[in-house]
Design an enzyme around this catalytic site. Structure first.
Site, PDB file in Angstrom:
ATOM      1  N   VAL A  40       0.810  -1.230   0.000  1.00 33.96           N
ATOM      2  CA  VAL A  40       0.000   0.000   0.000  1.00 33.96           C
ATOM      3  C   VAL A  40       0.840   1.275   0.000  1.00 33.96           C
ATOM      4  O   VAL A  40       0.290   2.363  -0.126  1.00 33.96           O
ATOM      5  CB  VAL A  40      -0.950   0.030   1.213  1.00 33.96           C
ATOM      6  CG1 VAL A  40      -2.020  -1.048   1.077  1.00 33.96           C
ATOM      7  CG2 VAL A  40      -0.198  -0.107   2.530  1.00 33.96           C
ATOM      8  N   TYR A  41       2.142   1.175   0.133  1.00 34.55           N
ATOM      9  CA  TYR A  41       2.970   2.380   0.128  1.00 34.55           C
ATOM     10  C   TYR A  41       2.916   3.021  -1.266  1.00 34.55           C
ATOM     11  O   TYR A  41       3.261   2.387  -2.264  1.00 34.55           O
ATOM     12  CB  TYR A  41       4.418   2.058   0.486  1.00 34.55           C
ATOM     13  CG  TYR A  41       4.651   1.651   1.923  1.00 34.55           C
ATOM     14  CD1 TYR A  41       3.629   1.674   2.869  1.00 34.55           C
ATOM     15  CD2 TYR A  41       5.907   1.222   2.352  1.00 34.55           C
ATOM     16  CE1 TYR A  41       3.843   1.292   4.178  1.00 34.55           C
ATOM     17  CE2 TYR A  41       6.140   0.846   3.668  1.00 34.55           C
ATOM     18  CZ  TYR A  41       5.101   0.871   4.575  1.00 34.55           C
ATOM     19  OH  TYR A  41       5.331   0.490   5.878  1.00 34.55           O
ATOM     20  N   GLY A  42       2.474   4.261  -1.290  1.00 39.63           N
ATOM     21  CA  GLY A  42       2.342   4.951  -2.570  1.00 39.63           C
ATOM     22  C   GLY A  42       1.338   4.278  -3.491  1.00 39.63           C
ATOM     23  O   GLY A  42       1.433   4.425  -4.708  1.00 39.63           O
ATOM     24  N   GLY A  43       0.384   3.548  -2.909  1.00 43.45           N
ATOM     25  CA  GLY A  43      -0.587   2.841  -3.733  1.00 43.45           C
ATOM     26  C   GLY A  43       0.033   1.770  -4.613  1.00 43.45           C
ATOM     27  O   GLY A  43      -0.483   1.429  -5.683  1.00 43.45           O
ATOM     28  N   GLY A  44       1.172   1.218  -4.164  1.00 43.54           N
ATOM     29  CA  GLY A  44       1.888   0.200  -4.936  1.00 43.54           C
ATOM     30  C   GLY A  44       3.099   0.761  -5.656  1.00 43.54           C
ATOM     31  O   GLY A  44       3.968   0.005  -6.115  1.00 43.54           O
TER      32      GLY A  44
END
Length: 327
Positions: free
Chosen positions: A52-56
């Site tokens: 989920v970091y940066g939406g992938g």
């Protein structure tokens, strides 16, 4: 950089880890490349990310840099799964979701396996044994070499680690737990850390610099270019800008003055060398900040400094935490 075993396993990792929370969002490809190269050249191996970091985008960016800048074999890549962008259900620990998330992570990272795969948080809606079975499948299929958890409280960690130890050879033991831990947040010392020490689970502290506050940058004002001034991360920093935190930061600054070093180095050295800690995860805005953190390798705090910092930041332990017979 010194290497440490991750929990009671054969996996060795650098005693400082590189965090990628802001990669693909606030940290662009150029800055990420500079960080990864500086980290590798300093002997760092553990790189921590999440789906989920940066939406992938953090995983994707890391995957683009590996091999181009750093040999894959030189890194211990750790990622996480289980957080979901659903206001009604923040975590999904179901076997189906976790394994699908792992496959998606591997594709973004451009690798056949991750060295450490972690459940991002406890899901009360899914039976724990189902969540843990996803770890077993990931390891037995070769998609993950080791497994861990993140943000599990004391009883959750103890239950999960004990369950995994109940059938050796069938279930994969938990190698690690990732939790926030710093001089400003010592809550893990009540039950999580004792459970981890007893069960052979290594602790990977996140936010080891108190969300940046322990660097001393907020002592007199909030810098315009800091996370505390950004719309997205200001609420994350704000809880550690109170009077109690200020007193601890002042004590760290006093210790730093006496040792002719920086508040950042003192705060990071303190948490790095706590019992049970394997590798604090450091997230930096640029390579210059990261290099400042990595310079802590040469610093070991004197016992009297550690004791003074312990005293000024000591959390309140009341029944039934730890040794209640002395209360």
């Amino acid at each position: 950089m010194e290497q440490r075993h991750l929990g009671r396993t054969g996996l060795r990792v650098s005693r400082i880890g590189l965090g990628t929370l802001t990669w693909g969002r606030d940290t662009d490809e150029h800055d990420a490349a500079d960080q990864l190269k500086a980290f590798w050249e300093a002997g760092g191996t553990l790189v921590d990310t999440a789906d989920v970091y940066g939406g992938g985008d953090a995983e994707y960016l890391l995957g683009q840099l590996v091999e181009r800048l750093v040999p894959r074999r030189d890194l211990v890549i750790a990622t996480k799964a289980g957080s979901v962008p659903d206001p009604d259900r923040r975590f999904d620990g179901s076997r189906g979701h976790l394994l699908a998330a792992l496959d998606a992570s591997l594709e973004r990272l451009g690798t056949d396996y991750v060295d450490l795969w972690q459940v991002h948080a406890f899901d009360p809606e899914t039976p724990l044994e189902e969540t843990l079975q996803a770890l077993d499948i990931a390891v037995s299929s070769g998609r993950a070499r080791y497994a861990g958890v993140s943000n599990f409280c004391g009883w959750q960690l103890a239950k999960a680690a004990t369950w995994q130890l109940a059938s050796p050879g069938v279930r994969t033991r938990l190698a690690s737990t990732q939790m926030e831990y710093s001089l400003l947040q010592r809550g893990v010392e009540r039950e999580v850390l004792p459970a981890a020490l007893d069960l052979g689970v290594g602790l990977l502290p996140s936010s080891p610099l108190g969300r940046g506050v322990l660097t001393g940058k907020y002592r007199h004002a909030t810098p315009a270019d800091s996370r505390g001034a950004s719309e997205q991360l200001a609420p994350f920093v704000e809880p550690y800008l109170d009077e109690a935190a200020s007193s601890i930061v002042d004590a760290v600054a006093t210790a730093a003055d006496g040792l002719a070093t920086t508040t950042l180095q003192v705060a990071l050295a303190w948490v790095r060398d706590r019992p049970g800690v394997v590798a604090p995860i450091v997230g930096a805005r640029n390579a210059q900040q990261l290099t400042a953190a990595l310079s802590v390798e040469a610093l070991s705090l004197p016992d009297e400094i550690c004791q003074a910092l312990d005293d000024v930041s000591a959390p309140v332990h009341r029944y039934p935490d730890q040794d209640w017979s002395t209360l």
